[in-house]
Design a protein around this motif. Structure first.
Motif, mmCIF file in Angstrom:
data_model
loop_
_atom_site.group_PDB
_atom_site.id
_atom_site.type_symbol
_atom_site.label_atom_id
_atom_site.label_comp_id
_atom_site.label_asym_id
_atom_site.label_seq_id
_atom_site.Cartn_x
_atom_site.Cartn_y
_atom_site.Cartn_z
ATOM 1 N N LEU A 94 0.826 -1.207 0.000
ATOM 2 C CA LEU A 94 0.000 0.000 0.000
ATOM 3 C C LEU A 94 0.859 1.256 0.000
ATOM 4 C CD1 LEU A 94 -3.058 -0.462 2.343
ATOM 5 C CD2 LEU A 94 -2.843 -0.831 -0.100
ATOM 6 N N VAL A 95 1.919 1.232 0.801
ATOM 7 C CA VAL A 95 2.809 2.392 0.873
ATOM 8 C C VAL A 95 3.461 2.616 -0.492
ATOM 9 C CG1 VAL A 95 4.828 3.382 2.025
ATOM 10 C CG2 VAL A 95 3.273 1.882 3.291
ATOM 11 N N LEU A 96 3.960 1.526 -1.019
ATOM 12 C CA LEU A 96 4.637 1.605 -2.307
ATOM 13 C C LEU A 96 3.728 2.220 -3.379
ATOM 14 C CD1 LEU A 96 7.325 0.376 -3.407
ATOM 15 C CD2 LEU A 96 5.919 -1.457 -4.291
ATOM 16 N N ARG A 97 2.515 1.737 -3.421
ATOM 17 C CA ARG A 97 1.625 2.175 -4.494
ATOM 18 C C ARG A 97 1.097 3.585 -4.283
ATOM 19 N NH1 ARG A 97 -3.222 -1.163 -5.802
ATOM 20 N NH2 ARG A 97 -3.364 0.565 -7.260
ATOM 21 N N PHE A 98 0.771 3.912 -3.022
ATOM 22 C CA PHE A 98 0.043 5.159 -2.821
ATOM 23 C C PHE A 98 0.884 6.277 -2.198
ATOM 24 C CE2 PHE A 98 -3.324 1.809 -2.788
ATOM 25 C CZ PHE A 98 -3.823 2.122 -4.046
ATOM 26 N N ALA A 99 2.162 5.984 -1.924
ATOM 27 C CA ALA A 99 2.996 7.061 -1.379
ATOM 28 C C ALA A 99 4.120 7.402 -2.347
ATOM 29 C CB ALA A 99 3.557 6.652 -0.027
ATOM 30 N N ASN A 100 4.075 6.896 -3.563
ATOM 31 C CA ASN A 100 5.123 7.174 -4.536
ATOM 32 C C ASN A 100 4.546 7.705 -5.833
ATOM 33 O OD1 ASN A 100 7.728 6.227 -3.307
ATOM 34 N ND2 ASN A 100 6.447 4.427 -2.992
ATOM 35 N N ARG A 101 4.950 8.902 -6.157
ATOM 36 C CA ARG A 101 4.442 9.557 -7.356
ATOM 37 C C ARG A 101 4.773 8.740 -8.620
ATOM 38 N NH1 ARG A 101 1.723 14.684 -8.297
ATOM 39 N NH2 ARG A 101 1.319 14.378 -10.502
ATOM 40 N N PHE A 102 5.971 8.109 -8.582
ATOM 41 C CA PHE A 102 6.396 7.257 -9.701
ATOM 42 C C PHE A 102 5.291 6.347 -10.218
ATOM 43 C CE2 PHE A 102 11.020 6.670 -8.205
ATOM 44 C CZ PHE A 102 11.485 7.496 -9.199
ATOM 45 N N PHE A 103 4.668 5.658 -9.250
ATOM 46 C CA PHE A 103 3.790 4.574 -9.664
ATOM 47 C C PHE A 103 2.390 5.034 -10.052
ATOM 48 C CE2 PHE A 103 6.879 2.371 -6.865
ATOM 49 C CZ PHE A 103 7.463 1.606 -7.852
ATOM 50 N N LEU A 104 1.975 6.182 -9.496
ATOM 51 C CA LEU A 104 0.576 6.563 -9.689
ATOM 52 C C LEU A 104 0.145 6.555 -11.157
ATOM 53 C CD1 LEU A 104 0.207 9.373 -6.992
ATOM 54 C CD2 LEU A 104 -0.343 6.951 -6.807
ATOM 55 N N PRO A 105 0.891 7.230 -12.041
ATOM 56 C CA PRO A 105 0.406 7.280 -13.424
ATOM 57 C C PRO A 105 0.662 6.003 -14.233
ATOM 58 C CG PRO A 105 2.408 8.571 -13.204
ATOM 59 C CD PRO A 105 2.086 8.048 -11.845
ATOM 60 N N LEU A 106 1.514 5.131 -13.718
ATOM 61 C CA LEU A 106 1.914 3.955 -14.519
ATOM 62 C C LEU A 106 1.110 2.701 -14.204
ATOM 63 C CD1 LEU A 106 5.815 4.189 -14.423
ATOM 64 C CD2 LEU A 106 4.250 4.974 -16.196
ATOM 65 N N TRP A 107 0.469 2.694 -13.050
ATOM 66 C CA TRP A 107 -0.110 1.454 -12.520
ATOM 67 C C TRP A 107 -1.476 1.190 -13.145
ATOM 68 C CZ3 TRP A 107 3.393 -1.061 -9.702
ATOM 69 C CH2 TRP A 107 2.992 -2.172 -8.960
ATOM 70 N N ASN A 108 -1.493 0.870 -14.409
ATOM 71 C CA ASN A 108 -2.776 0.659 -15.087
ATOM 72 C C ASN A 108 -2.587 -0.041 -16.432
ATOM 73 O OD1 ASN A 108 -1.917 2.574 -17.013
ATOM 74 N ND2 ASN A 108 -2.547 4.212 -15.632
ATOM 75 N N ARG A 109 -3.712 -0.280 -17.100
ATOM 76 C CA ARG A 109 -3.738 -1.012 -18.367
ATOM 77 C C ARG A 109 -2.989 -0.293 -19.496
ATOM 78 N NH1 ARG A 109 -8.091 0.464 -21.754
ATOM 79 N NH2 ARG A 109 -8.290 -1.702 -22.399
ATOM 80 N N ASP A 110 -2.824 1.021 -19.384
ATOM 81 C CA ASP A 110 -2.126 1.733 -20.456
ATOM 82 C C ASP A 110 -0.649 1.377 -20.485
ATOM 83 O OD1 ASP A 110 -4.495 2.985 -20.960
ATOM 84 O OD2 ASP A 110 -4.037 4.694 -19.654
#
Ligand code: BG6
Length: 484
Positions: A199-215
Motif C-alpha cells: 500500500l505504501v509503495l503504491r500510494f505514497a510514490n508519485r512514480f507509480f501513480l500514473p503507470l499502474w494501469n492497463r495503459d
C-alpha cells in the motif's frame, strides 16, 4: 494500550502449526516485551493427556530456532515457558472447556487488580472440521467475564471451508456466535513485510501513480514456489490441493493489494472495502487459462489416495473487469516440489512505442517485489551498455532489504499478526465478505477439479513445473527478459 490480564489460549497446542508457528511467534513477542509476564498467561489446550512440562518441552525445541543467539536466549526461553499451562480436553463436549474457563478465571483473579480487564484471545490451531464445535464451546463456557471489562477474540486459520457453500455455512455458524470485530481470519501472507509494504509503495510514490494501469502494464504475475513436496501433510493436502492451500487465499490477497484502488484512508474498513471491490470485479475463470500439475511421486505418500486428482501445481489467469485493469492478465502461479523456494510479484510493463534502439528483444521494464526469501524490490531497466559502443543492456535498480536495512530484524508474519489481534487491529485480516468473494471466484474451477473434469499433468520434482504453464504465461503476454 489496554492493560490488565491477557490470556492467550492456543487450541490444538500439540499440533504442528502451534509448535512451529504460534508458540515461536508468542515467544518472539514476549522477548521483545509485548507480552509482559505480570499480565500474560498462555494456555495450551488439546486432546492429548500430557503435563504442563511435557508441553513446555515439546515447544522448547522450536524456540531455540528463533533468531536470537545471544546468551540471554535460554533465560528468556525458560521464563517464557513458565507462562504456559496445559489443559487437556475434548473439542466437542463441555467438560474440558469448563475446566479451561476455571483455569483462565483463576489466573485472572490472581493477576488482576480491581480495575483490570479480562482479555481472552483464542487461537484455533486446529483442523477446520472442529471449528464449529470448538467455537460453540468457547461461546458457552469461556467468554470473558463482563464485570471485568475487556474482550474475547477468536483467531481462525485457513482453510475456511472448501468451497463457497461450506465457507458460507461456517461463516454463518461463527457469525451467530461472535460479532465480526471478534473474529480474526488469519492469512499469514498479510503479515509479510513486503506485502504490508504494497500500500505504501503504491500510494505514497508519485512514480507509480500514473503507470499502474492497463495503459502501461502488460501483465502481472504473482508466484509462489516451494522446493519441497507435501512432506508429512499429505493427508491434509490431498483433500485441499494447491488452489485452496495457496492461491485462493495467499496469492489472491496479494492480488487485491496490487490491484485495488486507493482507499479513503488507511483504516481497516476502508482498505477492506477496496479489496472486496477488486474481488467482485474478477471475471469467471476460463478453464483454457488454467494449467494444473501434480509432481511425480506425490501419490507414493501413504496418506494420499493412489489415484489422486489433486493438483500440487497450478497456474490460473484472472481478469479484472474495471477501468484500470481491463485486458491485463493477472497470472497466479503456485507449486510444490519445484526447483526453488520463492514468492514474488512481477509487474511487466508494455514495450516502449516507437523503439529507436531496437532493444525489444532484450526485454521489457519489469518491477519485481520479492516477498521471500531475502526481501527485495528491483526494477529491470534498459540502459546503455557502459563502454564505447552505443548498445543497450538490461540492468537492475535494486533495493535489497538485507543490505539497505542491516540493523532491522524483519518480524515473522505470525508475530506481527498476533500482535495485531491483541491490539484489536483487523486491517490485515480477512473480512467475511472478502472471504465470500474469494470463494466465488474459485468454486467453479475447484468443483471441476473435484469432479475429475480437469486433470493435473505430471511434472518432475525439482523442475519448473509443467511446460504447459510456461506456454500459458507466454500466451498471456509475458516476455522473458535477459539481465546483464
Ligand atoms: C501455508 C500452506 O499456508 O503456507 C503451506 O498451507 C505452505 O502449504 C505455507 O507451505 C507457505 O508459507 P511461507 O510463509 O513459508 O511462504
Amino acid at each position: 494500550p489496554e492493560t490488565g490480564c491477557l490470556s492467550i489460549i492456543v487450541l490444538g497446542a500439540s499440533g504442528d502449526l502451534a509448535k512451529k508457528k504460534t508458540f515461536p511467534a508468542l515467544f518472539n513477542l514476549y522477548r521483545q516485551g509485548f507480552l509482559p509476564s505480570e499480565e500474560v498467561h498462555i494456555f495450551g489446550y488439546a486432546r492429548t493427556k500430557i503435563s504442563d512440562d511435557d508441553l513446555r518441552e515439546r515447544i522448547r525445541g522450536y524456540l531455540t530456532e528463533a533468531k536470537e543467539t545471544s546468551s540471554g536466549h535460554s533465560k528468556h526461553v525458560s521464563k517464557f515457558l513458565q507462562l504456559i499451562k496445559y489443559v487437556s480436553g475434548s473439542y466437542t463436549d463441555g467438560e474440558g472447556f469448563q475446566l479451561l474457563d476455571k483455569e483462565i478465571s483463576e489466573h485472572e483473579i490472581s493477576k488482576n487488580s480491581q480495575e483490570g480487564t479480562s482479555r481472552r484471545l483464542f487461537y484455533l490451531a486446529l483442523p477446520p472440521s472442529v471449528y464449529p464445535s470448538v467455537c460453540k464451546m468457547i461461546r458457552s463456557y469461556c467468554m470473558n467475564k463482563s464485570d471485568l471489562g475487556g474482550w474475547t477474540r477468536i483467531v481462525v486459520e485457513k482453510p475456511f471451508g472448501k468451497d463457497l457453500n461450506s465457507a458460507e455455512k461456517l461463516s454463518s455458524h461463527l457469525g451467530e456466535l461472535f460479532d465480526e470485530p471478534q473474529l480474526y481470519r488469519i492469512d499469514h501472507y498479510l503479515g509479510k513485510e513486503l506485502v504490508q509494504n504494497l500500500l505504501v509503495l503504491r500510494f505514497a510514490n508519485r512514480f507509480f501513480l500514473p503507470l499502474w494501469n492497463r495503459d502501461n502494464i502488460s501483465n502481472i504475475q504473482i508466484v509462489f514456489r516451494e522446493d519441497f513436496g507435501t512432506e508429512g501433510r499429505g493427508g491434509y493436502f490431498d483433500e485441499y490441493g494447491i488452489i485452496r492451500d495457496i492461491i485462493q487465499n495467499h496469492l489472491l490477497q496479494v492480488l487485491c493489494l496490487v490491484a485495488m484502488e486507493k482507499p479513503v484512508s488507511i483504516k481497516p474498513e476502508h482498505i477492506r472495502d477496496e479489496k472486496v471491490k477488486v474481488l467482485q470485479s474478477v471475471l469467471p475463470i476460463s478453464f483454457d487459462e488454467v494449467v494444473l500439475g501434480q509432481y511425480e511421486g506425490y501419490t507414493d505418500d501413504p496418506t494420499v489416495s493412489s489415484d489422486s486428482n489433486t493438483p500440487t501445481f497450478a497456474t490460473v489467469v484472472l481478469h479484472i473487469h474495471n477501468e484500470r485493469w481491463e485486458g491485463v492478465p493477472f497470472i497466479l502461479k503456485a507449486g510444490k516440489a519445484l526447483n526453488s523456494r520463492k514468492a514474488e510479484i512481477r509487474v511487466q510493463f508494455k514495450d516502449v512505442p516507437g523503439d529507436i534502439f531496437k532493444c525489444k528483444k532484450q526485454g521489457r521494464n519489469e518491477f519485481v517485489i520479492r516477498l521471500q526469501p531475502s526481501e527485495a524490490m528491483y526494477m529491470k531497466l534498459t540502459v546503455k551498455k557502459p563502454g564505447l559502443d552505443m548498445s543497450t543492456i538490461q540492468s537492475e535498480l535494486d533495493l535489497s532489504y538485507s543490505q539497505r536495512y542491516q540493523d532491522i530484524i524483519i518480524p515473522e508474519a505470525y508475530e506481527r499478526l498476533i500482535l495485531d489481534t491483541i491490539r484489536g487491529d483487523q486491517q490485515h485480516f480477512v473480512r467475511r465478505d472478502e472471504l465470500r468473494a474469494a470463494w466465488e471466484i474459485f468454486t467453479p474451477l475447484l468443483h471441476a477439479i473435484d469432479d475429475g473434469g480437469l486433470k493435473p499433468v505430471p511434472y518432475k520434482p525439482g523442475s519448473r513445473g509443467p511446460a504447459e504453464a510456461d506456454e500459458l504465461l507466454a500466451k498471456s503476454g509475458y516476455v522473458q527478459t535477459h539481465g546483464y
